[in-house]
Design an enzyme around this catalytic site. Structure first.
Site, mmCIF file in Angstrom:
data_model
loop_
_atom_site.group_PDB
_atom_site.id
_atom_site.type_symbol
_atom_site.label_atom_id
_atom_site.label_comp_id
_atom_site.label_asym_id
_atom_site.label_seq_id
_atom_site.Cartn_x
_atom_site.Cartn_y
_atom_site.Cartn_z
ATOM 1 N N ALA A 216 0.815 -1.216 0.000
ATOM 2 C CA ALA A 216 0.000 0.000 0.000
ATOM 3 C C ALA A 216 0.853 1.274 0.000
ATOM 4 C CB ALA A 216 -0.942 0.000 1.193
ATOM 5 N N THR A 217 2.011 1.227 0.622
ATOM 6 C CA THR A 217 2.893 2.407 0.618
ATOM 7 C C THR A 217 3.246 2.764 -0.820
ATOM 8 O OG1 THR A 217 3.807 1.883 2.792
ATOM 9 C CG2 THR A 217 5.144 3.298 1.363
ATOM 10 N N ASN B 131 -6.627 3.191 10.158
ATOM 11 C CA ASN B 131 -5.919 2.057 10.734
ATOM 12 C C ASN B 131 -5.719 2.148 12.248
ATOM 13 O OD1 ASN B 131 -4.270 4.137 9.320
ATOM 14 N ND2 ASN B 131 -2.633 3.231 10.521
ATOM 15 N N GLN C 10 -7.252 -0.761 4.882
ATOM 16 C CA GLN C 10 -7.976 -1.402 5.979
ATOM 17 C C GLN C 10 -9.390 -1.809 5.558
ATOM 18 O OE1 GLN C 10 -6.801 -2.219 9.030
ATOM 19 N NE2 GLN C 10 -4.809 -1.278 8.733
ATOM 20 N N HIS D 240 -1.046 -8.075 2.854
ATOM 21 C CA HIS D 240 -0.731 -8.561 4.210
ATOM 22 C C HIS D 240 -1.703 -8.090 5.288
ATOM 23 C CE1 HIS D 240 1.347 -5.046 6.220
ATOM 24 N NE2 HIS D 240 1.348 -4.619 4.975
ATOM 25 N N THR E 238 9.921 -7.311 -12.386
ATOM 26 C CA THR E 238 9.392 -8.679 -12.455
ATOM 27 C C THR E 238 8.323 -8.888 -11.395
ATOM 28 O OG1 THR E 238 11.469 -9.499 -13.323
ATOM 29 C CG2 THR E 238 10.036 -11.126 -12.267
ATOM 30 N N CYS F 72 7.571 6.746 18.434
ATOM 31 C CA CYS F 72 8.855 7.402 18.552
ATOM 32 C C CYS F 72 9.470 7.437 17.167
ATOM 33 C CB CYS F 72 9.752 6.621 19.504
ATOM 34 S SG CYS F 72 11.097 7.582 20.158
HETATM 35 C C1 PLP Z 1 -0.726 -0.791 6.579
HETATM 36 C C2 PLP Z 1 -1.241 0.414 5.918
HETATM 37 C C3 PLP Z 1 -0.518 1.072 4.911
HETATM 38 C C4 PLP Z 1 0.862 0.629 4.493
HETATM 39 O O1 PLP Z 1 0.806 -0.614 3.844
HETATM 40 P P1 PLP Z 1 2.112 -1.416 3.429
HETATM 41 O O2 PLP Z 1 1.613 -2.543 2.594
HETATM 42 O O3 PLP Z 1 2.706 -1.885 4.703
HETATM 43 O O4 PLP Z 1 2.997 -0.521 2.671
HETATM 44 C C5 PLP Z 1 -1.086 2.184 4.314
HETATM 45 N N1 PLP Z 1 -2.293 2.620 4.672
HETATM 46 C C6 PLP Z 1 -3.023 2.021 5.621
HETATM 47 C C7 PLP Z 1 -4.368 2.560 5.987
HETATM 48 C C8 PLP Z 1 -2.524 0.905 6.280
HETATM 49 O O5 PLP Z 1 -3.250 0.321 7.236
#
Ligand code: PLP
Length: 391
Positions: free
Chosen positions: A74-75, A154, A182, A204, A243, A328
């Protein structure tokens, strides 16, 4: 006896479902082909598996398979959506609207765009964590090119009025992106009905493997043009070269399908378990729940235990994995900050540092809920007794 440590941090990540792992395994060994090697059977098998997963994922959010771009998570999807649109619409305008409660990867992408000359409006939220659609409307100017509002938060689980914001953006001809990490696989999402143009999510968070995610990019009514952030051999319609993570994508597809098939049943169970935990914890003195009372993810519980330091609470309760409202950051070494989301809903530093997020999931049992409630109860009374006598 239950097995400890108890995992109650399902918003951070989830374990891979065994059914997902089983589906993935052959793609590490006998079916190891590169999905872009289309001159031989190894490549064809990999390519076919990727396309089957793409179909399952597209169906889950009611879009076309070709509109799904695989990423590393998601990042990356959020970076690609925001920077991709900003760069492709630069000649049209330079204004971006987002909210205070977004994930850091959205806020930091906006910050990075700001250094390139884009103007960012960060909208506030109310005490429940909700964005006001009128605020979005009022923030729109002639130079606005993208509105980005997350689907569900989240930390506090609040679900945003996505369909209303989508409608507004459609009327104004502005690109609408939502970080639905989420949301997908947890609550129903209909991209068509909600007028969403771009949508980010990750495997994940729904019992699939880490390191794989997707960005939905609308291909018609209107077609959304984004500029690639990863240049290379032109994979994924030239939008994301590299890939493909075939085993990961196969797992992602299986995870989405299971999540969709079992969503209704799972949510009834999670809702009941979450409410059981909530009832038990709110019986304690000086506790307040955060987030929206009803428009909230069924597996989310976020509670402020006033006068209790959440880091201390977690240290005392190291057989339970939860998440604290404090963070932190490496730039400000030693200076404990508290969550920007809790700040946005009006919690002060004291309350923010006394907050715990509980995330329930597919493998959470009633026994675990009762165990965690009991542990919290014990630890809190111990900490409160200590602070009362000034220790
Ligand atoms: C976990 C999360 C992300 C980041 O997802 P990654 O797959 O770890 O990069 C972004 N946005 C929300 C709302 C999340 O819960």
């Amino acid at each position: 006896m239950i097995k400890t440590p108890v995992y109650m941090d399902y918003h951070a990540t989830t374990p891979v479902d065994k059914r997902v792992l089983d589906a993935m395994m052959p793609f590490f060994t006998e079916h190891f082909g590169n999905a872009a090697s289309l001159q031989h059977r190894f490549g064809w098998i990999a390519k076919e598996a990727v396309e089957i997963a793409r179909k399952k994922i597209a169906k889950a959010i009611n879009v076309q398979p070709r509109e799904i771009i695989f990423t590393s998570g998601a990042t990356e999807s959020n970076n690609l959506a925001l920077k991709g649109v900003a760069h492709s619409l630069r000649s049209k305008g330079n204004h971006i609207i987002t909210t205070q409660i977004e994930h850091k990867c959205v806020l930091e992408s906006c910050k990075s765009l700001e250094t390139e000359g884009f103007r960012i409006t960060i909208l506030p939220v109310d005490k429940t964590g909700k964005v006001n659609v009128e605020d979005v409307k009022n923030a729109i100017t002639d130079s606005t090119i993208i509105v980005s509002v997350m689907f569900a938060n989240n930390e506090i689980g609040t679900i945003q009025p996505i369909a209303e914001i989508g409608k507004l953006c459609a009327e104004k001809g502005i690109v609408f992106h939502t970080d639905a990490t989420q949301g997908v696989g947890r609550i129903p999402i209909d991209v068509e009905a909600m007028n969403i143009h771009l949508l980010s999510f990750a495997s994940h968070k729904m019992y699939g493997p880490k390191g794989v995610g997707a960005l939905y990019v609308r291909s018609r009514n209107p077609r959304i043009a984004i500029e690639a952030q990863m240049n290379g051999a032109g994979h994924e319609h030239n939008l994301r070269s590299g890939t493909l993570n075939v085993a990961g994508i196969v797992g992602f597809g299986t995870a989405v399908q299971i999540a969709m098939d079992e969503m209704e049943e799972e949510n009834i169970r999670l809702f009941r378990l979450r409410n059981r935990l909530q009832e038990k914890l709110l019986k304690l003195e000086k506790t307040t729940p955060n987030g929206h009372a009803t428009e909230r993810l069924p597996n989310n519980l976020n509670i402020t235990f006033h006068n209790i330091n959440s880091d201390q609470l977690m240290t005392e309760m190291n057989d339970v994995a939860v998440s604290a409202g404090s963070a932190c950051t490496s730039e400000e070494i030693g200076e404990v900050q508290y969550s920007h989301v809790l700040h946005a809903i009006g919690l002060d530093q004291e309350a923010g540092r006394s907050t715990i997020r509980f995330g329930l999931g597919r493998f959470t049992s009633e026994e675990e809920v009762d165990y965690v409630a009991e542990r919290i109860n014990t630890v809190i009374s111990k900490l409160r007794t200590f602070s009362a006598v000034g220790v």
